[in-house]
Scaffold this active site. Structure first.
Site, PDB file in Angstrom:
ATOM      1  N   ASP A   1       0.898  -1.247  -0.035  1.00 52.44           N
ATOM      2  CA  ASP A   1       0.032   0.069  -0.071  1.00 52.44           C
ATOM      3  C   ASP A   1       0.863   1.342   0.158  1.00 52.44           C
ATOM      4  OD1 ASP A   1      -2.442   1.353  -0.211  1.00 52.44           O
ATOM      5  OD2 ASP A   1      -2.675   1.276   2.241  1.00 52.44           O
TER       6      ASP A   1
ATOM      7  N   TRP B   1       2.944   8.274  -1.932  1.00 52.68           N
ATOM      8  CA  TRP B   1       4.365   8.285  -2.346  1.00 52.68           C
ATOM      9  C   TRP B   1       4.409   9.388  -3.398  1.00 52.68           C
ATOM     10  CZ3 TRP B   1       7.167   7.020  -6.646  1.00 52.68           C
ATOM     11  CH2 TRP B   1       8.455   7.058  -6.646  1.00 52.68           C
TER      12      TRP B   1
ATOM     13  N   THR C   1     -11.249  -6.551  -5.070  1.00 51.50           N
ATOM     14  CA  THR C   1     -12.306  -6.440  -5.562  1.00 51.50           C
ATOM     15  C   THR C   1     -13.035  -4.931  -5.493  1.00 51.50           C
ATOM     16  OG1 THR C   1     -13.223  -7.366  -3.718  1.00 51.50           O
ATOM     17  CG2 THR C   1     -13.190  -8.974  -5.330  1.00 51.50           C
TER      18      THR C   1
ATOM     19  N   ASN D   1     -11.086  -2.326  -5.746  1.00 48.50           N
ATOM     20  CA  ASN D   1     -10.161  -1.389  -6.421  1.00 48.50           C
ATOM     21  C   ASN D   1     -10.882  -0.824  -7.693  1.00 48.50           C
ATOM     22  OD1 ASN D   1      -7.112  -2.510  -5.151  1.00 48.50           O
ATOM     23  ND2 ASN D   1      -8.227  -0.736  -4.309  1.00 48.50           N
TER      24      ASN D   1
ATOM     25  N   SER E   1      -8.446  -4.671   4.998  1.00 49.03           N
ATOM     26  CA  SER E   1      -8.853  -4.211   3.750  1.00 49.03           C
ATOM     27  C   SER E   1      -9.279  -5.312   2.829  1.00 49.03           C
ATOM     28  CB  SER E   1      -7.964  -3.320   2.556  1.00 49.03           C
ATOM     29  OG  SER E   1      -7.474  -2.321   3.436  1.00 49.03           O
TER      30      SER E   1
HETATM   31  C1  IPE Z   1      -5.584  -2.698  -0.450  1.00 48.15           C
HETATM   32  O1  IPE Z   1      -5.120  -1.327  -0.521  1.00 48.15           O
HETATM   33  C2  IPE Z   1      -5.527  -3.077  -1.802  1.00 48.15           C
HETATM   34  C3  IPE Z   1      -4.002  -3.142  -2.369  1.00 48.15           C
HETATM   35  C4  IPE Z   1      -2.994  -2.936  -1.699  1.00 48.15           C
HETATM   36  C5  IPE Z   1      -4.048  -3.958  -3.620  1.00 48.15           C
HETATM   37  P1  IPE Z   1      -6.162  -0.237  -0.703  1.00 48.15           P
HETATM   38  O2  IPE Z   1      -5.481   0.926  -0.649  1.00 48.15           O
HETATM   39  O3  IPE Z   1      -7.268  -0.570  -1.766  1.00 48.15           O
HETATM   40  O4  IPE Z   1      -6.978  -0.084   0.849  1.00 48.15           O
HETATM   41  P2  IPE Z   1      -8.096   0.628   1.472  1.00 48.15           P
HETATM   42  O5  IPE Z   1      -8.926   1.419   0.534  1.00 48.15           O
HETATM   43  O6  IPE Z   1      -7.010   1.945   1.983  1.00 48.15           O
HETATM   44  O7  IPE Z   1      -8.441   0.021   2.703  1.00 48.15           O
HETATM   45  C1  IPE Z   2      -1.429   0.320  -3.473  1.00 48.06           C
HETATM   46  O1  IPE Z   2      -1.509   1.625  -3.283  1.00 48.06           O
HETATM   47  C2  IPE Z   2      -1.754  -0.186  -4.702  1.00 48.06           C
HETATM   48  C3  IPE Z   2      -3.051  -0.652  -5.220  1.00 48.06           C
HETATM   49  C4  IPE Z   2      -3.930  -0.559  -4.514  1.00 48.06           C
HETATM   50  C5  IPE Z   2      -3.347  -1.032  -6.615  1.00 48.06           C
HETATM   51  P1  IPE Z   2      -2.610   2.575  -3.485  1.00 48.06           P
HETATM   52  O2  IPE Z   2      -2.878   3.020  -5.028  1.00 48.06           O
HETATM   53  O3  IPE Z   2      -3.614   2.268  -2.641  1.00 48.06           O
HETATM   54  O4  IPE Z   2      -1.829   3.920  -2.936  1.00 48.06           O
HETATM   55  P2  IPE Z   2      -2.380   4.825  -1.598  1.00 48.06           P
HETATM   56  O5  IPE Z   2      -2.784   4.068  -0.520  1.00 48.06           O
HETATM   57  O6  IPE Z   2      -3.651   5.388  -2.214  1.00 48.06           O
HETATM   58  O7  IPE Z   2      -1.257   5.694  -1.506  1.00 48.06           O
HETATM   59 MG    MG Z   3      -3.870   2.271  -0.563  1.00 44.16          MG
END
Ligand code: IPE
Ligand code: IPE
Ligand code: MG
Length: 248
Positions: free
Chosen positions: A26, A31, A72, A74, A202
């Site tokens: 995550d 970043w 699921t 995302n 998550s």
């Molecule tokens: C969990 O991260 C999914 C992945 C790392 C692929 P998310 O960024 O989707 O989770 P939430 O929304 O912060 O809980």
């Molecule tokens: C994790 O990074 C990767 C995926 C969920 C695909 P994020 O895209 O959730 O990045 P943040 O958490 O919004 O910074």
């Molecule tokens: Mg995230």
């Protein structure tokens, strides 16, 4: 073959290694935003981290490494980000599959994947086929994965067997249920790592983390290093696990 960093690996006590490590990768977006870049630049950087961590897992002879690549939930993100991620998965698999194969990695996918493009589905299928007889680290990529969805799919398969008269409800056991999960035959998660500061699961591996040790870091995924990964493993080696019993 991937070269190994002996000094780093020597920090880990082989007798206290987890069998199965799962990572919620995550913080890519945050970043990138912190550097004044677009979120997608974070995903691109995250792929480099993944490559380094897989390499370390191979060198440590870890049994199973599972990474959360796309949940699921995302799909709720903007189209442009979802499209970018789908292209990134394709590029990553196309570019890395031979090198993974040479390193005896056995790739598997957890999740639904049928909503991916036919081209990506083919690539997933080909990668699994290419590596299916390998004997090194099992590398589970959770893509279009949700723990609740996985449990529901397993329940559906068992319900179908009951409806077909092949199974009685009272014979449904934890073991039988586990056999229908995407991780069938694999050990449960020993260590769950989440990067980037949020303290939640998550919808990741809800069944498999029943007795996992949790390890959180504020480091966003693109900045996560093999050194920090090894620190998590060393920390794991110091934990006392009781599994509901008492210390003897
Ligand atoms: C969990 O991260 C999914 C992945 C790392 C692929 P998310 O960024 O989707 O989770 P939430 O929304 O912060 O809980
Ligand atoms: C994790 O990074 C990767 C995926 C969920 C695909 P994020 O895209 O959730 O990045 P943040 O958490 O919004 O910074
Ligand atoms: Mg995230």
């Amino acid at each position: 073959m991937w070269e190994s960093d002996g000094d780093l690996l020597a920090r880990v006590d082989k007798n206290k290694m987890p069998r199965h490590v799962a990572i919620i990768m995550d913080g890519n977006g945050r970043w990138a935003n912190g550097l004044g870049l677009l979120r997608n630049a974070g995903h691109l950087a995250g792929v480099k981290t993944l490559k380094n961590i897989l390499k370390t897992a191979v060198n440590l002879k870890l049994e199973v490494l599972t990474v959360y690549a796309f949940s699921t939930e995302n799909w709720k993100r903007p189209h442009s980000e979802v499209d970018f991620l789908m292209n990134l998965f394709s590029e990553y698999l196309e570019r890395e599959k031979l090198e993974m194969h040479e390193n005896n990695v056995r790739i598997k996918f957890l999740g639904r994947t049928e909503d991916f493009s036919p081209a990506l589905q083919n690539l997933i299928h080909d990668s699994i086929e290419l590596m299916k007889n390998n004997t090194g680290v099992i590398f589970n990529v959770a893509a279009d994965y949700g723990g609740q969805d996985e449990i529901v799919r397993a329940a559906q398969k068992l319900a179908q067997r009951v409806a077909n008269g092949e199974l009685s409800p009272e014979n449904i056991s934890t073991q039988l249920f586990e056999n229908e999960l995407d991780t069938a035959g694999q050990p449960p998660v020993d260590l769950l790592i989440r990067t980037s500061g949020d303290l939640r699961v998550s919808n990741f591996l809800l069944w498999q983390v029943a007795y996992a040790e949790f390890w959180f870091t504020d480091t966003p995924w693109p900045s996560f290093t093999p050194e920090e990964f090894v620190s998590a493993l060393v920390d794991f080696g110091k934990r006392t696990r009781r599994f509901g019993a008492l210390n003897t």
